[in-house]
Design a protein around this motif. Sequence first.
Motif, PDB file in Angstrom:
ATOM      1  N   UNK A   1     -50.600  75.344  80.637  1.00  0.00           N
ATOM      2  CA  UNK A   1     -49.817  74.137  80.954  1.00  0.00           C
ATOM      3  C   UNK A   1     -49.201  73.579  79.675  1.00  0.00           C
ATOM      4  N   UNK A   2     -49.980  73.513  78.605  1.00  0.00           N
ATOM      5  CA  UNK A   2     -49.449  73.006  77.335  1.00  0.00           C
ATOM      6  C   UNK A   2     -48.329  73.902  76.826  1.00  0.00           C
ATOM      7  N   UNK A   3     -48.488  75.197  76.974  1.00  0.00           N
ATOM      8  CA  UNK A   3     -47.431  76.129  76.566  1.00  0.00           C
ATOM      9  C   UNK A   3     -46.159  75.889  77.376  1.00  0.00           C
ATOM     10  N   UNK A   4     -46.299  75.669  78.675  1.00  0.00           N
ATOM     11  CA  UNK A   4     -45.144  75.393  79.528  1.00  0.00           C
ATOM     12  C   UNK A   4     -44.466  74.079  79.125  1.00  0.00           C
ATOM     13  N   UNK A   5     -45.253  73.051  78.875  1.00  0.00           N
ATOM     14  CA  UNK A   5     -44.689  71.767  78.437  1.00  0.00           C
ATOM     15  C   UNK A   5     -43.945  71.929  77.117  1.00  0.00           C
ATOM     16  N   UNK A   6     -44.532  72.702  76.212  1.00  0.00           N
ATOM     17  CA  UNK A   6     -43.896  72.928  74.911  1.00  0.00           C
ATOM     18  C   UNK A   6     -42.584  73.690  75.074  1.00  0.00           C
ATOM     19  N   UNK A   7     -42.595  74.684  75.938  1.00  0.00           N
ATOM     20  CA  UNK A   7     -41.376  75.477  76.171  1.00  0.00           C
ATOM     21  C   UNK A   7     -40.278  74.606  76.788  1.00  0.00           C
ATOM     22  N   UNK A   8     -40.648  73.745  77.734  1.00  0.00           N
ATOM     23  CA  UNK A   8     -39.647  72.920  78.420  1.00  0.00           C
ATOM     24  C   UNK A   8     -39.141  71.750  77.582  1.00  0.00           C
ATOM     25  N   UNK A   9     -40.058  71.109  76.850  1.00  0.00           N
ATOM     26  CA  UNK A   9     -39.708  69.836  76.225  1.00  0.00           C
ATOM     27  C   UNK A   9     -39.784  69.847  74.706  1.00  0.00           C
ATOM     28  N   UNK A  10     -40.121  70.978  74.102  1.00  0.00           N
ATOM     29  CA  UNK A  10     -40.273  71.046  72.662  1.00  0.00           C
ATOM     30  C   UNK A  10     -39.043  71.493  71.915  1.00  0.00           C
ATOM     31  N   UNK A  11     -37.945  71.607  72.611  1.00  0.00           N
ATOM     32  CA  UNK A  11     -36.711  72.070  71.949  1.00  0.00           C
ATOM     33  C   UNK A  11     -36.149  70.968  71.043  1.00  0.00           C
ATOM     34  N   UNK A  12     -35.197  71.375  70.227  1.00  0.00           N
ATOM     35  CA  UNK A  12     -34.556  70.416  69.325  1.00  0.00           C
ATOM     36  C   UNK A  12     -33.916  69.288  70.127  1.00  0.00           C
ATOM     37  N   UNK A  13     -34.068  68.073  69.642  1.00  0.00           N
ATOM     38  CA  UNK A  13     -33.557  66.918  70.377  1.00  0.00           C
ATOM     39  C   UNK A  13     -32.049  66.720  70.178  1.00  0.00           C
ATOM     40  N   UNK A  14     -31.563  67.000  68.983  1.00  0.00           N
ATOM     41  CA  UNK A  14     -30.165  66.694  68.678  1.00  0.00           C
ATOM     42  C   UNK A  14     -29.191  67.581  69.436  1.00  0.00           C
ATOM     43  N   UNK A  15     -28.185  66.941  70.027  1.00  0.00           N
ATOM     44  CA  UNK A  15     -27.097  67.646  70.700  1.00  0.00           C
ATOM     45  C   UNK A  15     -25.782  67.052  70.172  1.00  0.00           C
ATOM     46  N   UNK A  16     -24.916  67.867  69.574  1.00  0.00           N
ATOM     47  CA  UNK A  16     -23.639  67.342  69.093  1.00  0.00           C
ATOM     48  C   UNK A  16     -22.706  67.043  70.267  1.00  0.00           C
ATOM     49  N   UNK A  17     -21.684  66.238  70.017  1.00  0.00           N
ATOM     50  CA  UNK A  17     -20.678  66.067  71.056  1.00  0.00           C
ATOM     51  C   UNK A  17     -20.345  64.655  71.445  1.00  0.00           C
ATOM     52  N   UNK A  18     -20.286  63.744  70.510  1.00  0.00           N
ATOM     53  CA  UNK A  18     -19.843  62.389  70.815  1.00  0.00           C
ATOM     54  C   UNK A  18     -20.792  61.664  71.756  1.00  0.00           C
ATOM     55  N   UNK A  19     -20.237  60.783  72.605  1.00  0.00           N
ATOM     56  CA  UNK A  19     -21.084  59.971  73.498  1.00  0.00           C
ATOM     57  C   UNK A  19     -21.949  60.800  74.443  1.00  0.00           C
ATOM     58  N   UNK A  20     -21.408  61.889  74.979  1.00  0.00           N
ATOM     59  CA  UNK A  20     -22.204  62.741  75.863  1.00  0.00           C
ATOM     60  C   UNK A  20     -23.350  63.394  75.099  1.00  0.00           C
ATOM     61  N   UNK A  21     -23.049  63.848  73.889  1.00  0.00           N
ATOM     62  CA  UNK A  21     -24.087  64.429  73.043  1.00  0.00           C
ATOM     63  C   UNK A  21     -25.148  63.403  72.685  1.00  0.00           C
ATOM     64  N   UNK A  22     -24.706  62.159  72.408  1.00  0.00           N
ATOM     65  CA  UNK A  22     -25.655  61.083  72.106  1.00  0.00           C
ATOM     66  C   UNK A  22     -26.597  60.831  73.276  1.00  0.00           C
ATOM     67  N   UNK A  23     -26.062  60.804  74.475  1.00  0.00           N
ATOM     68  CA  UNK A  23     -26.900  60.577  75.660  1.00  0.00           C
ATOM     69  C   UNK A  23     -27.903  61.700  75.850  1.00  0.00           C
ATOM     70  N   UNK A  24     -27.449  62.931  75.690  1.00  0.00           N
ATOM     71  CA  UNK A  24     -28.365  64.074  75.842  1.00  0.00           C
ATOM     72  C   UNK A  24     -29.409  64.090  74.730  1.00  0.00           C
ATOM     73  N   UNK A  25     -29.008  63.711  73.516  1.00  0.00           N
ATOM     74  CA  UNK A  25     -29.959  63.626  72.407  1.00  0.00           C
ATOM     75  C   UNK A  25     -31.045  62.602  72.719  1.00  0.00           C
ATOM     76  N   UNK A  26     -30.664  61.435  73.215  1.00  0.00           N
ATOM     77  CA  UNK A  26     -31.647  60.402  73.569  1.00  0.00           C
ATOM     78  C   UNK A  26     -32.570  60.882  74.686  1.00  0.00           C
ATOM     79  N   UNK A  27     -32.016  61.546  75.677  1.00  0.00           N
ATOM     80  CA  UNK A  27     -32.804  62.070  76.785  1.00  0.00           C
ATOM     81  C   UNK A  27     -33.835  63.081  76.283  1.00  0.00           C
ATOM     82  N   UNK A  28     -33.387  64.010  75.459  1.00  0.00           N
ATOM     83  CA  UNK A  28     -34.299  65.027  74.928  1.00  0.00           C
ATOM     84  C   UNK A  28     -35.354  64.412  74.020  1.00  0.00           C
ATOM     85  N   UNK A  29     -34.959  63.413  73.226  1.00  0.00           N
ATOM     86  CA  UNK A  29     -35.922  62.749  72.344  1.00  0.00           C
ATOM     87  C   UNK A  29     -37.008  62.052  73.158  1.00  0.00           C
ATOM     88  N   UNK A  30     -36.628  61.469  74.276  1.00  0.00           N
ATOM     89  CA  UNK A  30     -37.612  60.840  75.153  1.00  0.00           C
ATOM     90  C   UNK A  30     -38.587  61.853  75.726  1.00  0.00           C
TER      91      UNK A  30
END
Length: 77
Positions: free
Chosen positions: A24-53
């Motif tokens: 389960x921990x491995x699955x959580x890490x695979x799903x949610x452990x990716x890099x948070x930053x996403x380039x691309x202006x306002x849309x990228x900012x929203x996705x970055x915040x979502x991933x950081x959460x």
Amino acid sequence: MTTKQVTPEDYKRIFEEMPGGPQVLEELTRRFGRAAYVPGGPEGDRETCYRAGQRSVLDFILGQINKADGVNDDVEA
């Protein structure tokens, strides 16, 4: 009814010692452990915040396991 305080050892037991916990921990890490930053202006900012959460939950779980193992990974600047 009194609720037991959850401890770092509880996280360690659930995610490292119980059957299925490491998977389960491995699955959580695979799903949610990716890099948070996403380039691309306002849309990228929203996705970055979502991933950081999402990542913050995983980081909390891993931090609790580290505490149970006696690892202090808090970095002070």
